[in-house]
Design an enzyme around this catalytic site. Structure first.
Site, PDB file in Angstrom:
ATOM      1  N   ASN A 110       0.859  -1.188   0.000  1.00 49.86           N
ATOM      2  CA  ASN A 110       0.000   0.000   0.000  1.00 49.86           C
ATOM      3  C   ASN A 110       0.894   1.236   0.000  1.00 49.86           C
ATOM      4  OD1 ASN A 110      -1.491   2.316   1.248  1.00 49.86           O
ATOM      5  ND2 ASN A 110      -3.173   0.849   1.196  1.00 49.86           N
ATOM      6  N   SER A 129      -5.294  -0.471  -2.522  1.00 44.19           N
ATOM      7  CA  SER A 129      -5.791   0.864  -2.203  1.00 44.19           C
ATOM      8  C   SER A 129      -6.901   0.710  -1.177  1.00 44.19           C
ATOM      9  CB  SER A 129      -6.319   1.529  -3.470  1.00 44.19           C
ATOM     10  OG  SER A 129      -6.655   2.863  -3.201  1.00 44.19           O
ATOM     11  N   GLU A 130      -6.840   1.493  -0.098  1.00 47.22           N
ATOM     12  CA  GLU A 130      -7.688   1.192   1.059  1.00 47.22           C
ATOM     13  C   GLU A 130      -9.176   1.447   0.827  1.00 47.22           C
ATOM     14  OE1 GLU A 130      -5.015   3.185   1.088  1.00 47.22           O
ATOM     15  OE2 GLU A 130      -5.310   4.985   2.307  1.00 47.22           O
ATOM     16  N   ASN A 131      -9.539   2.161  -0.238  1.00 43.34           N
ATOM     17  CA  ASN A 131     -10.976   2.315  -0.492  1.00 43.34           C
ATOM     18  C   ASN A 131     -11.618   1.012  -0.966  1.00 43.34           C
ATOM     19  OD1 ASN A 131      -9.229   3.047  -2.701  1.00 43.34           O
ATOM     20  ND2 ASN A 131     -11.021   3.629  -3.857  1.00 43.34           N
ATOM     21  N   SER A 145     -11.241  -4.392   2.892  1.00 44.72           N
ATOM     22  CA  SER A 145      -9.972  -3.733   2.614  1.00 44.72           C
ATOM     23  C   SER A 145      -9.152  -3.565   3.892  1.00 44.72           C
ATOM     24  CB  SER A 145     -10.239  -2.366   1.986  1.00 44.72           C
ATOM     25  OG  SER A 145      -9.035  -1.688   1.763  1.00 44.72           O
TER      26      SER A 145
END
Lengths: 216, 235
Positions: free
Chosen positions: A23, A46-48, A88
Site C-alpha cells: 500500500n 488501495s484502502e478504499n 480492505s
C-alpha cells in the site's frame, strides 16, 4: 548532494520484494510504483477497496468508478479485485499487506510516527494512515530530513500528535537512510546521500541512532 | 410480497426524516455516493443531522450541499480535507467532528450493523484517537475499545438492484456502501439500474436484499470525478 524525490522513491522501491502486497501513501510514496525493478511482481492495494492497481487511464478511458485512495482515476489489471472498505481494512489490519510506504511530518528515535495533524491548523483527518501503521507488517517512511525552517524532523520524541507509536521500520530522508532490525531496536544508519558527511547529518538530527562500526 | 420499490426520492424518504437524526451514507470521496437521496435530504430541510460518512463531499456536491445549507450538526468521518465550507464551520465551532480512522470507521459501521456493540483494535492506540477510550493489552500490544455505529437512516448507492433489494456495486464505487447498508434502522438504496428479480446470479450478489428496505432508481448520476488523472500520451 541530497537525494531527490525520485531517488527517495527509487530507494523505497528497492525494499519491495517479489510477490509483495503493498500500500503506497499519497505524495512521494505514490512515485514508488514507477521504480519497481523488472522481474519483481508487486500487487498494489488501495484502502478504499481495490487490489491490483493499474496505471492512470488514457484520456478516453477515464471511469469515475475506478479510483485510488487519493481519489485519482486509475485502471484495472488482469488480477484486479474489488471489495468493501471493511474487507480492505481486514487486509490492512489483519497483517496481510507486506509493506506500506508513507510520508511523515516527524519520526522519533523509538519509531513513533506523526503525519496527520498540526494543532491549531485545520485538521483533515487521519484517513487510513493509523490503520496502515498499526496493521501492515513493514512501514517505510519517506520525508525531508529537516522542516522548511531547518528544524530536525527525526527527533528524540515527536512533538506533533502521533499517527502510531513504535511503527516505523525504515526511514529514508533526503540525507540518509536508517533502518532497525526489529521494533525493540534503535535505528541504524545504513547510507548517507552523496556528499553528506556524518558530522553534518548529526548536526541536523535530534534522534539518537547507531552508526555501525564498519560504516563508511 | 412487500414492495420495496418506490417511485422517487421523496416517496422513498417519506416519514423517515426528522431533526436531530443520524444518517449514515455510503461512498468514498465522491465515488459511490447516493446523489439522488442526498439531494432529497437537502430539499426536505431536515436539520441538526449527525452524518456518518468517510468524507464530507466538496463544497457544492455530495454531502457538502447539506453542510452548505447548515443542515449538519456533527460528522463522524475519517478525512474531510476537500471541503472549504466544512473547514469554516468547524473552525467557527458550528460543526462538531468525530475523527475516526478509516478502517475503524468501516469496522464500527460493520459492527453496528452486525449487532456487535464494541470491539478492540490496535489502530489509534497511544494516539489522540485513544483519549477517553478503554485500553487493553492483547498479545503484548495495546488495543483500544471502539463502539459499533447504527443510524436512524442509511443511504447507499449501487449499480444495479432488483425489486427484492439485492444489490450489486460497480468497481471501487462499492467502498463503504455494503457496511452502511447494514447499519440503518431503515436503509434506502438508489441504483443506476433496476432489474427484475432473478436477473442476478445468486453467487454474485454483494448486498443481500434483507439489508435494503426501500429502493429507487437514481435520477442524479453525475458521478463527478474529484481528481481526473490520465496517462501522458506518447505521440
Amino acid at each position: 548532494m541530497p537525494w531527490t524525490r525520485e531517488e527517495l522513491a527509487a530507494r523505497a522501491a528497492a525494499e519491495l520484494k517479489d510477490g509483495y502486497y503493498v500500500n503506497l501513501g499519497i505524495g512521494i510514496p505514490t512515485l514508488v510504483a514507477n521504480y519497481i525493478a523488472p522481474g519483481v511482481d508487486v500487487t498494489l492495494q488501495s484502502e478504499n477497496g481495490m487490489l491490483g492497481l493499474g496505471p492512470f487511464p488514457a484520456a478516453d478511458a477515464v471511469d469515475a468508478d475506478i479510483i485510488n485512495a487519493g481519489k485519482q482515476t486509475i485502471t484495472e489489471l488482469d488480477r484486479t479485485s474489488y471489495f468493501s472498505s471493511s474487507d480492505s481494512f481486514a487486509m490492512i489490519r489483519g497483517g496481510h499487506i507486506n509493506l506500506s510506504v508513507l510520508g511523515a511530518m516527524e519520526v522519533a528515535e523509538n519509531g513513533d510516527l506523526a503525519n496527520w495533524m498540526v494543532p491549531g491548523r485545520m485538521v483533515k483527518g487521519p484517513g487510513g494512515a493509523m490503520d496502515l501503521v498499526s496493521g501492515v507488517r513493514r512501514i517505510i517512511v519517506l520525508m525531508d530530513h529537516c522542516a522548511k525552517d531547518g528544524s530536525p524532523k527525526f527527533r528524540k520524541a515527536c512533538t506533533l500528535p502521533l499517527t502510531g507509536a513504535d511503527v516505523v521500520d525504515v526511514l529514508i530522508t533526503d540525507l540518509a537512510q536508517f533502518e532497525r532490525p526489529d521494533r525493540e531496536s534503535p535505528f541504524h544508519l545504513v547510507e548517507l546521500a552523496p556528499g553528506v558527511t556524518l558530522e553534518h547529518l548529526k548536526s541536523v538530527t535530534e534522534a539518537h541512532f547507531i552508526v555501525p562500526e564498519n560504516f563508511k | 410480497m412487500a414492495n420495496k420499490l418506490y417511485d422517487d426520492g421523496p416517496t422513498a424518504l417519506a416519514g423517515l426524516l426528522f431533526d436531530g437524526m443520524t444518517i449514515a451514507s455510503g461512498g468514498f470521496g465522491l465515488c459511490g455516493i447516493p446523489e439522488t437521496l442526498i439531494d432529497e435530504i437537502n430539499r426536505s430541510g431536515v436539520r441538526e443531522l449527525t452524518l456518518i460518512s468517510n468524507n464530507a463531499g466538496v463544497d457544492d456536491f455530495g454531502l457538502g450541499i447539506l453542510l452548505k445549507a447548515r443542515q449538519v450538526r456533527k460528522m463522524i468521518s475519517s478525512y474531510v480535507g476537500e471541503n472549504k465550507e466544512f473547514e469554516r464551520q468547524f473552525l467557527s465551532g458550528e460543526l462538531e467532528l468525530e475523527f475516526t480512522p478509516q478502517g475503524t470507521l468501516a469496522e464500527r459501521i460493520r459492527a453496528g450493523g452486525a449487532g456487535i456493540p464494541a470491539f478492540y483494535t490496535a489502530t489509534g492506540a497511544r494516539t489522540m484517537v485513544a483519549e477517553g477510550k478503554e485500553e487493553r493489552m492483547f498479545d503484548g500490544r495495546p488495543h483500544i475499545m471502539e463502539t459499533g455505529l447504527r443510524a436512524d437512516l442509511a443511504i447507499v448507492k449501487a449499480w444495479k438492484g432488483d425489486t427484492h433489494g439485492n444489490l450489486v456495486f460497480r468497481k471501487s464505487a462499492r467502498n463503504f456502501n455494503p457496511m452502511v447498508a447494514t447499519c440503518g434502522k431503515v436503509t434506502v438504496a438508489e441504483v443506476e439500474e433496476i432489474v427484475p428479480v432473478g436477473s442476478f446470479d445468486p453467487d454474485q450478489i454483494h448486498t443481500p436484499g434483507i439489508f435494503v428496505d426501500r429502493l429507487i432508481l437514481a435520477t442524479h448520476n453525475e458521478k463527478r470525478i474529484e481528481k481526473r488523472t490520465v496517462r501522458e500520451e506518447t505521440a
